[in-house]
Motif scaffolding. Structure first.
Motif, mmCIF file in Angstrom:
data_model
loop_
_atom_site.group_PDB
_atom_site.id
_atom_site.type_symbol
_atom_site.label_atom_id
_atom_site.label_comp_id
_atom_site.label_asym_id
_atom_site.label_seq_id
_atom_site.Cartn_x
_atom_site.Cartn_y
_atom_site.Cartn_z
ATOM 1 N N ARG A 118 0.870 -1.181 0.000
ATOM 2 C CA ARG A 118 0.000 0.000 0.000
ATOM 3 C C ARG A 118 0.904 1.227 0.000
ATOM 4 N NH1 ARG A 118 -3.451 -1.755 5.042
ATOM 5 N NH2 ARG A 118 -1.295 -2.039 5.608
ATOM 6 N N VAL A 119 0.784 2.033 -1.055
ATOM 7 C CA VAL A 119 1.638 3.192 -1.258
ATOM 8 C C VAL A 119 0.788 4.397 -1.609
ATOM 9 C CG1 VAL A 119 3.572 1.746 -2.029
ATOM 10 C CG2 VAL A 119 1.978 2.655 -3.732
ATOM 11 N N ARG A 120 1.432 5.551 -1.780
ATOM 12 C CA ARG A 120 0.770 6.743 -2.316
ATOM 13 C C ARG A 120 1.553 7.175 -3.541
ATOM 14 N NH1 ARG A 120 1.240 8.811 2.753
ATOM 15 N NH2 ARG A 120 2.411 10.581 1.968
ATOM 16 N N ILE A 121 0.823 7.658 -4.534
ATOM 17 C CA ILE A 121 1.472 8.188 -5.729
ATOM 18 C C ILE A 121 0.872 9.537 -6.075
ATOM 19 C CG2 ILE A 121 2.100 5.922 -6.660
ATOM 20 C CD1 ILE A 121 -0.239 6.195 -8.658
ATOM 21 N N ALA A 122 1.708 10.388 -6.666
ATOM 22 C CA ALA A 122 1.247 11.666 -7.208
ATOM 23 C C ALA A 122 1.842 11.786 -8.607
ATOM 24 C CB ALA A 122 1.705 12.828 -6.336
ATOM 25 N N VAL A 123 1.033 12.277 -9.535
ATOM 26 C CA VAL A 123 1.441 12.443 -10.923
ATOM 27 C C VAL A 123 0.958 13.807 -11.402
ATOM 28 C CG1 VAL A 123 1.280 11.458 -13.252
ATOM 29 C CG2 VAL A 123 1.221 9.945 -11.267
ATOM 30 N N ASP A 124 1.769 14.470 -12.208
ATOM 31 C CA ASP A 124 1.409 15.768 -12.793
ATOM 32 C C ASP A 124 1.071 16.830 -11.755
ATOM 33 O OD1 ASP A 124 1.857 15.167 -15.471
ATOM 34 O OD2 ASP A 124 -0.141 14.315 -15.728
ATOM 35 N N GLY A 125 1.658 16.747 -10.592
ATOM 36 C CA GLY A 125 1.430 17.759 -9.568
ATOM 37 C C GLY A 125 0.100 17.644 -8.852
ATOM 38 N N GLU A 126 -0.653 16.601 -9.157
ATOM 39 C CA GLU A 126 -1.936 16.384 -8.488
ATOM 40 C C GLU A 126 -1.699 15.914 -7.048
ATOM 41 O OE1 GLU A 126 -4.958 16.985 -9.851
ATOM 42 O OE2 GLU A 126 -3.984 17.674 -11.678
ATOM 43 N N ALA A 127 -2.726 15.985 -6.241
ATOM 44 C CA ALA A 127 -2.626 15.511 -4.862
ATOM 45 C C ALA A 127 -2.347 14.010 -4.856
ATOM 46 C CB ALA A 127 -3.922 15.802 -4.111
ATOM 47 N N PRO A 128 -1.551 13.541 -3.911
ATOM 48 C CA PRO A 128 -1.269 12.101 -3.839
ATOM 49 C C PRO A 128 -2.537 11.284 -3.606
ATOM 50 C CG PRO A 128 0.218 13.342 -2.420
ATOM 51 C CD PRO A 128 -0.845 14.293 -2.892
ATOM 52 N N VAL A 129 -2.549 10.088 -4.192
ATOM 53 C CA VAL A 129 -3.667 9.157 -4.012
ATOM 54 C C VAL A 129 -3.115 7.825 -3.524
ATOM 55 C CG1 VAL A 129 -5.123 10.246 -5.768
ATOM 56 C CG2 VAL A 129 -3.614 8.361 -6.413
ATOM 57 N N GLU A 130 -3.959 7.086 -2.845
ATOM 58 C CA GLU A 130 -3.585 5.748 -2.404
ATOM 59 C C GLU A 130 -3.470 4.844 -3.619
ATOM 60 O OE1 GLU A 130 -2.935 5.047 0.877
ATOM 61 O OE2 GLU A 130 -3.259 7.197 1.157
ATOM 62 N N ALA A 131 -2.533 3.925 -3.565
ATOM 63 C CA ALA A 131 -2.335 2.993 -4.671
ATOM 64 C C ALA A 131 -1.841 1.661 -4.104
ATOM 65 C CB ALA A 131 -1.328 3.547 -5.670
ATOM 66 N N ILE A 132 -1.899 0.665 -4.933
ATOM 67 C CA ILE A 132 -1.369 -0.650 -4.576
ATOM 68 C C ILE A 132 -0.238 -0.958 -5.548
ATOM 69 C CG2 ILE A 132 -2.970 -2.026 -5.958
ATOM 70 C CD1 ILE A 132 -1.956 -2.955 -2.419
ATOM 71 N N ALA A 133 0.849 -1.463 -5.011
ATOM 72 C CA ALA A 133 2.009 -1.832 -5.822
ATOM 73 C C ALA A 133 1.960 -3.325 -6.102
ATOM 74 C CB ALA A 133 3.295 -1.477 -5.086
ATOM 75 N N HIS A 134 2.051 -3.665 -7.364
ATOM 76 C CA HIS A 134 2.036 -5.062 -7.798
ATOM 77 C C HIS A 134 3.326 -5.336 -8.559
ATOM 78 C CE1 HIS A 134 0.855 -8.738 -9.878
ATOM 79 N NE2 HIS A 134 1.145 -8.134 -11.020
ATOM 80 N N ILE A 135 4.150 -6.220 -8.025
ATOM 81 C CA ILE A 135 5.383 -6.600 -8.705
ATOM 82 C C ILE A 135 5.006 -7.531 -9.846
ATOM 83 C CG2 ILE A 135 7.612 -7.751 -8.471
ATOM 84 C CD1 ILE A 135 7.438 -6.926 -5.437
#
Length: 143
Positions: free
Chosen positions: A86-103
């Protein structure tokens, strides 16, 4: 291979460029989106943030490459998300969102790797520098 100190300095310079330009520079590099990835330190439990290029978009997420410039060890962020996906990502300067990392599974990597290296040859060069198989990670927003 880049040292941890060099990688941290590169990230700092990148962040400064983004801040100074109000985000006009830094969210895209060489045709790739830049993802600000926040993981939880596997030992410290502290939040760790790094900027990564995402050479591939798929399934509503971003694929990042755990290359560390072709070093023989995985980057710290990869160890962290392997321990806690369980991680957070931000793209294009948008607010960070929760994400799931899948190897990526071996089958997924076999499909994705040629797509990445066909367009961004530096990743193929990184793979040639190391004996480890460089992992690919799909970061998918959960919102």
């Amino acid at each position: 291979m880049p040292s941890d100190r060099t990688l941290r300095m590169m990230n700092r310079v990148h962040r400064v460029a983004m801040r100074v330009t109000g985000g006009r520079i830094g969210w895209h590099i060489a045709g790739m989106a830049v993802v600000e990835l926040t993981t939880t330190g596997r030992r410290s439990g502290e939040q760790r943030t790094t900027l990564l290029t995402a050479p591939l978009r798929m399934h509503g997420g971003y694929v990042v490459v755990a290359s560390r410039g072709g070093d023989d060890i995985h980057p710290a962020w990869f160890h962290n998300l392997r321990a806690e996906p369980r991680v957070r990502i931000a793209v294009d300067g948008e607010a960070p969102v929760e994400a799931i990392a899948h190897i990526a599974t071996p089958e997924e990597r076999a499909d994705w790797w040629p797509l990445i290296t066909g367009r961004y040859r530096n990743y193929a060069a990184y793979q040639r520098r190391t004996k480890r198989e460089i992992p690919l990670v799909l970061l998918t927003p959960t919102d």
